[in-house]
Design an enzyme around this catalytic site. Structure first.
Site, PDB file in Angstrom:
ATOM      1  N   ASN A 111      -9.615 130.996 -58.701  1.00 27.12           N
ATOM      2  CA  ASN A 111     -11.188 130.592 -58.827  1.00 27.12           C
ATOM      3  C   ASN A 111     -11.238 129.373 -59.574  1.00 27.12           C
ATOM      4  O   ASN A 111     -10.531 129.043 -60.258  1.00 27.12           O
ATOM      5  CB  ASN A 111     -11.505 131.952 -59.649  1.00 27.12           C
ATOM      6  CG  ASN A 111     -11.473 133.226 -59.010  1.00 27.12           C
ATOM      7  OD1 ASN A 111     -11.557 133.279 -57.672  1.00 27.12           O
ATOM      8  ND2 ASN A 111     -11.183 134.177 -59.680  1.00 27.12           N
ATOM      9  N   HIS A 128      -6.723 126.148 -57.585  1.00 24.21           N
ATOM     10  CA  HIS A 128      -7.559 125.372 -56.882  1.00 24.21           C
ATOM     11  C   HIS A 128      -8.437 124.599 -57.565  1.00 24.21           C
ATOM     12  O   HIS A 128      -9.362 124.005 -57.062  1.00 24.21           O
ATOM     13  CB  HIS A 128      -8.330 126.355 -55.958  1.00 24.21           C
ATOM     14  CG  HIS A 128      -7.608 127.138 -54.976  1.00 24.21           C
ATOM     15  ND1 HIS A 128      -7.728 128.319 -54.496  1.00 24.21           N
ATOM     16  CD2 HIS A 128      -6.474 126.837 -54.222  1.00 24.21           C
ATOM     17  CE1 HIS A 128      -6.898 128.703 -53.522  1.00 24.21           C
ATOM     18  NE2 HIS A 128      -5.955 127.531 -53.526  1.00 24.21           N
TER      19      HIS A 128
END
Ligand SMILES: [Zn+2]
Length: 258
Positions: A111, A128
């Site tokens: 997330n 990410h």
């Protein structure tokens, strides 16, 4: 459910190095829509061409201008509105306390909302990226923003002059080497992985789970439905992320008093 939580707590006690890996299911309960699935923003607006990194590289100035002027895909607008409103839920706080108590050693999250850090988790790898940060493409220097939406295109990197973009990994963009290395390091040390709310479809993040399995780690999958990961999981618990972490914290706390 209660029995399964007891079993999981026992596995956590016995583990030497337990790592939690979280996916979109963790953020959904903070109001951040997933890309995929029935409530996903790709399902609602259509799946975009997954080449945003090459778009960025072609013309970074236009890319930033599009963002400031809202000439971007509707699903991105919805995503960033949800990010600006999002707050950690009870599961994020339980997870932070479970980490503080040293039951788990690190969190690898897919997330980009940074909510684990807001909730107080310390050893967090945001595989990410974090939408509240900028990153230099050349030297990986990161700059903290106070918000999710910069109002002007960032200057070139102050250290190396490289192009600066959101820390968030775009489609087609490689995971930054430092992040890949530290994730792999955690996986190599781990003997227990608790994978929560991840569909285990996004590579290379999902590949880490298969590496962990091949190195002998036990895998616990926590999800609202079975996934590709279920086949290699030692335990599957059908649960949302928030209630899982709240229940696990209760169970760990009650046992430690005995
Ligand atoms: Zn740089």
């Amino acid at each position: 459910m209660k029995n399964k939580i007891k079993q999981i707590a026992q596995l956590v006690y016995k583990s030497k190095y337990a790592v939690v890996m979280t996916g979109a299911g963790m953020s959904v309960e903070s109001g951040i829509p997933p890309f995929r699935g029935t409530t996903g923003i790709w399902t609602k607006y259509g799946k975009p061409k997954l080449d945003s990194f090459s778009d960025f590289k072609k013309n970074p100035t236009k890319w930033w201008d599009d963002r400031r002027n809202l000439t971007i895909d509707k699903h991105i607008i919805e995503l960033r509105e949800s990010l600006t409103k999002a707050k950690p839920h009870d599961g994020h706080y339980s997870l932070a306390r479970i980490e503080k108590a040293r039951y788990i050693k690190s969190i690898i999250t897919q997330n980009i909302d940074g909510l684990d850090l807001v909730a107080g988790s310390k050893n967090v790898i945001e595989i990410h990226g974090n939408r509240k940060r900028l990153r230099c493409l050349e030297c990986n220097n990161r700059i903290d923003l106070e918000e999710y939406i910069p109002i002007y295109a960032p200057d070139p990197c102050e250290f190396c002059g490289g192009t600066v973009k959101f820390d968030t990994v775009l489609f087609g963009e490689p995971i930054p080497k430092d992040i890949m290395k530290s994730s792999r390091h955690e996986i190599d040390k781990s003997d227990l992985i608790i994978a929560v709310g991840t569909s285990a479809t996004v590579r290379p993040a999902s590949g880490l789970l298969w590496i962990a399995k091949s190195q002998g780690a036990k895998i616990i999958e926590v999800n609202i439905e079975k996934t590709k990961l279920t086949a290699i999981s030692d335990y599957y618990i059908k649960s949302k992320a928030k209630s899982f972490f709240v229940n696990l914290e209760d169970e760990l706390a009650s046992n430690s008093n005995h």
